[in-house]
Write an enzyme that holds these catalytic residues in place. Structure first.
Site, PDB file in Angstrom:
ATOM      1  N   HIS A 206      -0.956   7.348  -6.745  1.00 53.51           N
ATOM      2  CA  HIS A 206      -0.879   5.753  -6.838  1.00 53.51           C
ATOM      3  C   HIS A 206      -2.337   5.070  -5.843  1.00 53.51           C
ATOM      4  CE1 HIS A 206       1.619   6.038  -3.027  1.00 53.51           C
ATOM      5  NE2 HIS A 206       1.170   4.747  -2.603  1.00 53.51           N
TER       6      HIS A 206
HETATM    7  N1  UDP Z   1       9.954   7.358  -3.148  1.00 49.23           N
HETATM    8  C1  UDP Z   1      10.808   7.348  -3.767  1.00 49.23           C
HETATM    9  N2  UDP Z   1      10.787   7.378  -5.204  1.00 49.23           N
HETATM   10  C2  UDP Z   1       9.719   7.590  -5.726  1.00 49.23           C
HETATM   11  C3  UDP Z   1       8.493   7.584  -5.098  1.00 49.23           C
HETATM   12  C4  UDP Z   1       8.670   7.771  -3.755  1.00 49.23           C
HETATM   13  O1  UDP Z   1      11.876   7.283  -3.305  1.00 49.23           O
HETATM   14  O2  UDP Z   1       9.525   7.784  -7.007  1.00 49.23           O
HETATM   15  C5  UDP Z   1       9.852   7.249  -1.594  1.00 49.23           C
HETATM   16  C6  UDP Z   1       9.515   8.443  -0.666  1.00 49.23           C
HETATM   17  O3  UDP Z   1      10.536   8.663   0.082  1.00 49.23           O
HETATM   18  C7  UDP Z   1       8.155   8.093  -0.095  1.00 49.23           C
HETATM   19  C8  UDP Z   1       8.318   6.698  -0.150  1.00 49.23           C
HETATM   20  O4  UDP Z   1       9.078   6.303  -1.212  1.00 49.23           O
HETATM   21  O5  UDP Z   1       7.726   8.792   1.137  1.00 49.23           O
HETATM   22  C9  UDP Z   1       6.885   5.922   0.157  1.00 49.23           C
HETATM   23  O6  UDP Z   1       6.195   6.157  -1.059  1.00 49.23           O
HETATM   24  P1  UDP Z   1       4.818   5.610  -1.523  1.00 49.23           P
HETATM   25  O7  UDP Z   1       4.038   7.002  -1.811  1.00 49.23           O
HETATM   26  O8  UDP Z   1       5.039   4.579  -2.545  1.00 49.23           O
HETATM   27  O9  UDP Z   1       4.106   4.952  -0.097  1.00 49.23           O
HETATM   28  P2  UDP Z   1       3.230   5.484   0.792  1.00 49.23           P
HETATM   29  O10 UDP Z   1       3.858   6.439   1.909  1.00 49.23           O
HETATM   30  O11 UDP Z   1       1.842   6.112   0.185  1.00 49.23           O
HETATM   31  O12 UDP Z   1       2.492   4.127   1.465  1.00 49.23           O
END
Ligand code: UDP
Length: 357
Positions: A206
């Protein structure tokens, strides 16, 4: 003591939940307020996490979503100012690196409310990442810098922050993960999706640098298409990525199961049983390190180097051939892991102790 915590986007929920729980254990000594800015607002990106992580219903909802970075940050600031003035907390607690983090911190700093930044000190040294700007500004105006690992302390000290403001407390993401493990074990997502533990890949993408550039997105999907000839792939698709895939008409192989974003228990269940995780997420690098699951992070840099030095994470320069080569390399030599110090389920307790000082 009055403590006001802010959440806005998906990665915030699993960070704030353990902190609010730890503060709750102080009973009447702490009055808590939860503000949801609304950056992520629907069932799949927000509501499911409130239920599964047992977060209280937000006391205030700012209802700000969408818009450019500038518009969103500015609108959160405008909506948050009267809210913080009404509650007048002794501490503002912000987590991570999203627009809500920096916007609410800016408002608090101008009216003299002390700020505690959880997950302070992380640096990718890549200013093209909007999150890097948010991290640096939030850290610069925070009073208490609560880091997840010693590299965070070192970054802040190198930037001239006084060591008495910095405290290495460990990783609150891992607090949520450890607490949820029994529920994660109960998830039936593998059966629902017809998968066998250890015999599939979990993919998430993403970051704007990977999905907003159509040529790059097409290359990464081409690599996943090729991997899927060997191992089936589950791909919970972020709304931003789904929109790009549709407008660019990019072909995704049948062996890639594109599902909507998943709830926390189901997602973590897939991660725990995956053969390899391919991602550009921040949090996923940490969760795979804790679980000892091989992770290929499709980014030129990471703000979480400890997941490489001590964990199972490997960086991959974004591109089709690089991703395929890295996958072959980790299949042949899976990275070993030491669990980073203080990633022990007790980070939030240490944070609560600091705040109540
Ligand atoms: N996550 C979830 N479902 C999904 C994708 C992500 O529960 O389909 C959780 C997972 O714990 C991940 C967190 O959401 O670490 C954060 O996700 P994201 O990748 O959106 O954010 P980033 O950490 O890159 O800011």
């Amino acid at each position: 003591m009055k403590i006001l915590s802010v959440v806005g986007a998906r990665p915030n929920f699993m960070k704030i939940a353990p902190i609010m729980r730890a503060l709750d254990s102080y009973g009447d000594r702490v009055q808590q307020t939860l503000v949801h800015t609304g950056q992520h607002f629907d069932e799949k990106m927000s509501d499911v996490f409130f239920r599964e992580l047992e977060l209280p219903k937000p006391h205030e909802h700012l209802g700000v979503s969408g818009g450019s970075h500038a518009a969103q940050t500015a609108r959160i600031m405008l909506e948050f100012e009267p809210v913080i003035l009404k509650h007048r907390p002794d501490w503002l607690v912000v987590v991570g690196d999203v627009n809500s983090t920096v916007a609410c911190s800016l408002v608090a700093s101008k009216i003299g409310v002390p700020i505690a930044h959880v997950e302070a000190g992380l640096r990718s040294r890549d200013n093209t990442m909007p999150e890097e700007i948010n991290r640096k500004i939030t850290d610069a105006i925070s009073d208490l810098l609560l880091t997840p690992s010693p590299d965070g302390d070192a970054n802040l000290i190198a930037e001239g922050v006084s060591p008495d403001r910095i405290h290495c407390v460990g990783n609150v993401m891992i607090d949520s993960l450890i607490r949820a493990l029994p529920k994660i074990e109960q998830s039936e997502i593998l059966t629902t999706l017809g998968l066998t533990a250890g015999e599939f890949v979990l993919a998430t993408l993403h970051r704007p640098s990977n999905v907003d550039d159509p040529a790059m997105l097409a290359e990464l999907i081409a690599a996943l298409n090729e991997v899927s000839q060997t191992l089936p792939i589950v791909f919970p698709v972020h709304p931003r990525t789904r929109a790009r895939l549709e407008t660019e008409n990019i072909t995704v192989a049948d062996a890639i199961n594109m599902v909507d974003p998943l709830g926390y228990f189901d997602f973590m269940s897939l991660m725990k049983s995956a053969n390899v995780v391919m991602t550009d997420s921040g949090g996923v690098q940490e969760e795979t390190t804790y679980l000892g699951v091989t992770c290929l992070t499709v980014r030129p840099n990471t703000e979480r180097p400890i997941t490489i030095d001590e964990g199972t994470n490997r960086l991959v320069e974004p591109g089709k051939d690089t991703l395929l080569a890295a996958w072959k390399e980790v299949e042949a030599h899976p990275p070993a892991r030491r669990c980073p110090k203080l990633w022990d389920g007790k980070a939030a307790e240490r944070i609560a102790k600091r705040l109540l000082g």
